[in-house]
Design a protein around this motif. Structure first.
Motif, short mmCIF file in Angstrom:
data_model
loop_
_atom_site.label_atom_id
_atom_site.label_comp_id
_atom_site.label_asym_id
_atom_site.label_seq_id
_atom_site.Cartn_x
_atom_site.Cartn_y
_atom_site.Cartn_z
N TYR A 103 0.84 -1.19 0.00
CA TYR A 103 0.00 0.00 0.00
C TYR A 103 0.87 1.25 0.00
N ASN A 104 0.40 2.26 -0.73
CA ASN A 104 0.94 3.61 -0.63
C ASN A 104 2.45 3.65 -0.78
N LEU A 105 3.15 4.19 0.22
CA LEU A 105 4.62 4.30 0.16
C LEU A 105 5.27 3.45 1.23
N LEU A 106 4.61 2.34 1.60
CA LEU A 106 5.13 1.49 2.68
C LEU A 106 6.24 0.55 2.22
N CYS A 107 6.60 0.61 0.95
CA CYS A 107 7.77 -0.09 0.43
C CYS A 107 8.22 0.69 -0.80
N PRO A 108 9.43 0.50 -1.27
CA PRO A 108 9.87 1.20 -2.48
C PRO A 108 9.05 0.75 -3.69
N GLY A 109 8.52 1.70 -4.45
CA GLY A 109 7.71 1.35 -5.62
C GLY A 109 7.09 2.58 -6.25
N PHE A 110 5.92 2.98 -5.74
CA PHE A 110 5.21 4.13 -6.30
C PHE A 110 6.01 5.41 -6.06
N VAL A 111 6.07 6.27 -7.09
CA VAL A 111 6.77 7.54 -6.99
C VAL A 111 5.74 8.66 -6.88
N GLN A 112 5.68 9.31 -5.72
CA GLN A 112 4.74 10.40 -5.54
C GLN A 112 5.37 11.70 -6.02
N THR A 113 4.56 12.54 -6.71
CA THR A 113 5.09 13.79 -7.24
C THR A 113 4.38 15.03 -6.69
N THR A 114 3.25 14.85 -6.00
CA THR A 114 2.51 16.00 -5.49
C THR A 114 2.81 16.25 -4.01
N ASN A 115 2.78 17.53 -3.62
CA ASN A 115 2.90 17.87 -2.20
C ASN A 115 1.53 18.20 -1.61
N LYS A 116 0.48 17.94 -2.38
CA LYS A 116 -0.87 18.35 -1.99
C LYS A 116 -1.60 17.30 -1.17
N TYR A 117 -1.43 16.03 -1.52
CA TYR A 117 -2.16 14.95 -0.86
C TYR A 117 -1.21 13.90 -0.29
N SER A 118 -1.66 13.28 0.79
CA SER A 118 -0.89 12.21 1.42
C SER A 118 -1.59 10.88 1.17
N LEU A 119 -0.90 9.94 0.56
CA LEU A 119 -1.44 8.59 0.41
C LEU A 119 -1.58 7.98 1.80
N GLY A 120 -2.78 7.50 2.13
CA GLY A 120 -3.06 7.04 3.48
C GLY A 120 -3.66 8.11 4.35
N GLY A 121 -3.77 9.35 3.82
CA GLY A 121 -4.37 10.44 4.57
C GLY A 121 -5.89 10.33 4.62
#
Length: 407
Positions: free
Chosen positions: A246-264
């Motif tokens: 899920y989300n950023l709980l391991c290396p994989g998905f690259v987030q580019t926005t500072n607006k939203y938090s995955l898991g928020g």
């Protein structure tokens, strides 16, 4: 009146005294010390594993935000996020978003409201050049079935029962999918149970491991250690849920926005027979093979093509709808799906995903027609479909779980 002790009891008592081993006090203390030492060593190894994992997940931050819901959001420099621990990404920078696929011109039912999250509700934000990452704690990891399983989806072939109510687009070649979701707060009752509403894109062919990317909203109290708040999430796996997270709980998905938090946490929420709050989710594959995630008008980030052996080329299946995990054996779980109400109740009462579209091989958006409806037990959770001028193709789905017809 005093009664003499029977001879047989005396003999037995004498035998007991003669043959019962007696440990000296020092030996007892040694045994206790070894037991404590063993436990201490085991706990120490476990905590070392947990601390090592926390160091991989929680990166150095330039700002920390205490959310009103109890979460701690760390503003991490974009190039220090977990994805760049991957050997193939180490030392690189995030990609720029590609051009969007050609729209089909469908009119939206109403102007889409901006997605809001609790952590930024008081005007807090992360600086440019950083991304907001929900901080993981030791208690988060301890709530998992094992340290190695933390952040991973419970596999469908495990003891837990996965139940679905979905609309599936016929098998083909797909480069993306889109839908508009209303979001709720379904009640989740069992240990390690969740309820989610999402969109799946899969590469699923015989003799190959399942590749999938998923995004939507979910309620998962044991993963997030909360009271069951709906949260924004994504997921990925290249090998039938053996790895990925899920989300950023391991290396994989690259987030580019500072607006939203995955898991928020999302807010405000849709209410029964009241205001409906929505999020638009759009996933599409760039010609580079990377899969990009949009929510509303915001680019969230991307799954690098190097994560997937097959999905880097195209998806073969697209699914929309709800999923619930049930861990209860004697009766059906009371964990709700969607709004907790059956789809027949309709607008403002049931969960929906509308304006269903797919990206075809020509990189054009087209209606997701010919939906096949699939559910595990329509007495517990159900799904219906329809078409409207403004809503395009849509589904209603959900249910209460345990009820007189679903004991």
């Amino acid at each position: 009146m005093y009664a003499p002790t029977p001879p047989i009891i005396c003999i037995f008592f004498l035998f007991f005294l003669l043959f019962t081993p007696v440990f000296p006090i020092q030996d007892v203390k040694n045994i206790e010390a070894k037991y404590k030492s063993y436990n201490s060593s085991t706990e120490s190894k476990k905590m070392k594993l947990i601390n090592d994992l926390l160091k991989k997940i929680n990166k150095p931050f330039v700002k920390s935000i205490k959310s009103p819901d109890g979460d701690i959001i760390d503003c991490v420099l974009i190039h220090l996020q977990p994805a760049f621990d991957l050997p193939q990404l180490k030392g690189s920078l995030p990609l720029d978003p590609p051009e969007l696929p050609i729209p089909n011109g469908h009119e939206q039912a109403e102007k889409e409201s901006e997605i809001k999250q609790v952590w930024s509700s008081n005007g807090e934000s992360c600086p440019n050049g950083t991304i907001p990452i929900r901080r993981t704690t030791a208690s988060d990891i301890l709530s998992s079935s094992s340290i190695s399983n933390f952040g991973k989806k419970i596999r469908p072939d495990s003891l837990a029962t996965h139940e679905y109510a979905v609309g599936t687009v016929g098998e083909g070649v797909y480069h993306g999918a889109k839908g508009v979701f209303n979001f709720w707060k379904p009640n989740v009752t069992g240990v390690n149970e969740f309820s989610l509403s999402q969109m799946w894109l899969e590469y699923n062919v015989p003799n190959r491991l399942l590749n999938t990317i998923e995004a939507g909203w979910m309620v998962y109290p044991d993963l997030f250690k909360d009271n069951g708040s709906p949260r924004l999430f994504n997921y990925w796996t290249p090998d039938d849920y053996k790895t990925g997270c899920y989300n950023l709980l391991c290396p994989g998905f690259v987030q580019t926005t500072n607006k939203y938090s995955l898991g928020g946490v999302l807010h405000p929420l849709s209410t029964y027979d009241g205001t409906q709050y929505i999020i638009s989710i759009f996933i599409f594959k760039a010609k580079t093979g990377d899969w990009w995630l949009h929510m509303g008008d915001t680019v969230i980030g991307y799954w690098p093509s190097s994560l997937f052996p097959d999905l880097c080329n195209n998806a073969t299946d697209v699914h929309y709808g709800g999923e619930v995990i049930s861990n209860i054996d004697l009766k059906h779980t009371s964990t709700q799906m969607g709004s907790g109400h059956f789809p027949e109740e309709g607008y403002k009462k049931a969960a929906y995903i509308r304006n269903l579209e797919v990206v075809d091989i020509e990189y054009s958006l087209k209606p997701a027609s010919n939906l096949k409806l699939v559910n595990t037990d329509s007495n517990c959770y159900a799904v219906t479909s329809g078409f409207g001028e403004k809503w395009g193709n849509y589904i209603y789905f959900g249910g209460p779980g345990n009820n007189p017809k679903c004991p």
